[in-house]
Design an enzyme around this catalytic site. Structure first.
Site, short mmCIF file in Angstrom:
data_model
loop_
_atom_site.label_atom_id
_atom_site.label_comp_id
_atom_site.label_asym_id
_atom_site.label_seq_id
_atom_site.Cartn_x
_atom_site.Cartn_y
_atom_site.Cartn_z
N LYS A 48 0.86 -1.16 -0.14
CA LYS A 48 0.15 -0.17 -0.02
C LYS A 48 0.80 1.24 -0.06
CE LYS A 48 -0.06 -0.33 5.04
NZ LYS A 48 -0.79 -1.02 5.92
N ARG A 147 -10.73 0.11 14.44
CA ARG A 147 -10.57 0.96 13.20
C ARG A 147 -11.30 0.41 12.12
NH1 ARG A 147 -4.38 1.54 11.16
NH2 ARG A 147 -4.98 -0.27 10.16
N TYR A 273 16.70 29.58 9.37
CA TYR A 273 15.15 30.25 10.00
C TYR A 273 15.46 30.43 11.68
CZ TYR A 273 13.29 30.39 5.30
OH TYR A 273 12.88 30.44 4.10
N MET A 321 12.28 24.52 3.77
CA MET A 321 11.51 23.61 2.72
C MET A 321 12.49 22.79 1.76
SD MET A 321 8.69 24.91 0.05
CE MET A 321 7.57 25.71 1.40
C1 LIG Z 1 0.03 -2.08 6.62
C2 LIG Z 1 -0.64 -3.37 6.99
C3 LIG Z 1 0.20 -4.37 7.10
C4 LIG Z 1 1.83 -4.39 7.31
O1 LIG Z 1 2.03 -3.85 8.50
P1 LIG Z 1 3.86 -3.85 8.84
O2 LIG Z 1 3.73 -3.22 10.25
O3 LIG Z 1 4.28 -2.55 7.85
O4 LIG Z 1 4.33 -4.78 8.60
C5 LIG Z 1 -0.66 -5.74 7.58
N1 LIG Z 1 -1.74 -5.68 7.66
C6 LIG Z 1 -2.58 -4.61 7.24
C7 LIG Z 1 -4.06 -4.77 7.64
C8 LIG Z 1 -2.14 -3.30 7.19
O5 LIG Z 1 -2.73 -2.33 7.11
#
Ligand SMILES: *Cc1c(COP(=O)(O)O)cnc(C)c1O
Length: 382
Positions: A48, A147, A273, A321
């Site tokens: 993802k 969640r 800055y 930046m």
């Molecule tokens: C992002 C995610 C993972 C992977 O998690 P890591 O901690 O990066 O190994 C696995 N399952 C779900 C549902 C996730 O959202």
């Protein structure tokens, strides 16, 4: 004069002085380590957010070549761009379920939704019934993260009304660990027990489904957590999933840039800055073209480190930046003049260490790495 418009994700923007190197062989080696640890369970991969910012279009095929067949993304859009890059035997799952009106798109593209609610189930069931078959899906059960996934009340409804699975081919049931990075937290064992209890009570309508609970940290918790399939993410990309424990993972990312300019100053001058860093000695300040717009978070100002000629060198003053300033007073001038390379991520500067200096985690560091770097992919899959 003709103007050149760079594509938004150009791998080498014109004039880039910063190089982001992504080692696809290292990602494959990390996947193999996790797959061996999880065996006989299968190992998938969380890709993802563009494979945690590293480029899913390059990373996912490299993982496929290593043997990975189960790929997890968050959004349908991510799945649609990934699907044509992977052979048909790869399964692409969408973690966020089925947004209204998209079931047809999922089914047509051969993408497997992870159903997170009774509403998701109803949409997918209707699409299956309309197609007069069972459409493959995964189901997410909330075991304590609160969640996404079916709540306890929704699970109870599903058990009472198993016809909600009509039109659905249940291939996989998942849950997600909220505290697996913390060895002292009893939550992980509690979630596992809830996952066992709920998956044992689900109406299966005669179908056999796989179970998946573990993220990267969960893989390291051992066989009790592996079930049938694991879903590591951060460990593939070289992040240590359980702080304080070492895991034999190969670093994946290097970030190097060239010194843009060097300035010699004396007290009472101050750098950057807010003039927050007042020098206390004759100081050679090197400026480099990486800033918070590139994902080098502002929190690392006056805290983070760089490596110059193998030496740990402190960042001076605030991160701007597009620029930051480092103290090269103790580096021989021949190694710290304009054009000389410095390392921001790599060697001793692991992604975990750099993220800690930014008050964050490796996940956030990687996913924010900017688009202005020249990206190089290394390894046989490149
Ligand atoms: C992002 C995610 C993972 C992977 O998690 P890591 O901690 O990066 O190994 C696995 N399952 C779900 C549902 C996730 O959202």
């Amino acid at each position: 004069m003709p103007t050149t418009i760079e594509p938004a994700c150009s791998e080498a923007p014109i004039g880039a002085t910063t190089r982001l190197t992504i080692d696809l062989d290292a990602i494959a080696a990390n996947w193999r380590f996790l797959a061996e640890t999880a065996a006989p369970a299968l190992a998938g991969a969380a890709v993802k957010a563009d494979a945690y910012g590293l480029g899913a279009a390059r990373v996912a095929p490299a993982l496929y070549a290593a043997g990975c067949r189960h790929f997890f993304v968050a959004h349908l859009g991510e799945a649609l761009s990934l699907r044509p890059r992977l052979a048909p035997d790869a399964v692409v799952y969408v973690l966020h379920g089925v947004p209204p009106g998209t079931a047809g798109e999922f089914a047509a593209a051969g993408i497997t939704p992870i159903l997170n609610s009774l509403g998701d189930m109803a949409a997918w069931s209707a699409a299956g019934k309309a197609a007069d078959r069972r459409l493959p899906a995964a189901l997410h059960i909330d075991t304590g993260m609160c969640r996404t996934g079916l709540s306890d009340a929704e699970v109870a409804t599903l058990i009472a009304e198993p016809e909600r699975l009509d039109g659905i081919e249940l291939r996989l049931v998942i849950s997600h660990l909220s505290c697996a990075d913390d060895p002292a937290n009893p939550m992980t064992a509690r979630q596992r027990q809830r996952f066992l209890d709920i998956t044992a009570r689900l109406p299966t309508t005669g179908q056999k489904f796989r179970r998946a609970l573990a993220n990267s940290a969960g893989v390291l918790w051992g066989a009790d957590y592996h079930f049938d399939l694991v879903r590591p993410g951060i460990a593939l990309y070289g992040g240590n999933p359980i702080p304080g424990r070492t895991a034999p993972l190969t670093p994946v990312v290097r970030l190097e840039t060239d010194i843009l300019q060097v300035r010699e100053i004396d007290p009472p001058e101050a750098v950057g800055y807010g003039a927050v860093h007042k020098v206390t000695r004759h100081t050679r300040v090197a400026t480099v073209a990486v800033g918070y717009a590139d994902g080098y978070l502002r929190a690392a100002g006056n805290r983070g480190m760089a490596l110059v000629a193998g030496q740990d060198i402190p960042i001076l003053g605030r991160i701007s930046m597009d620029l930051m300033t480092i103290d090269v007073t103790d580096v021989p001038p021949a190694l710290s003049r304009p054009g000389m390379p410095i390392t921001l991520i790599g060697d001793r500067l692991t992604i975990d260490r750099v993220a800690a200096a930014m008050d964050t985690v490796s996940y956030e560091l990687l996913t924010r790495l900017g688009r202005r770097f020249a990206r190089h992919y290394r390894g046989s899959a490149a």
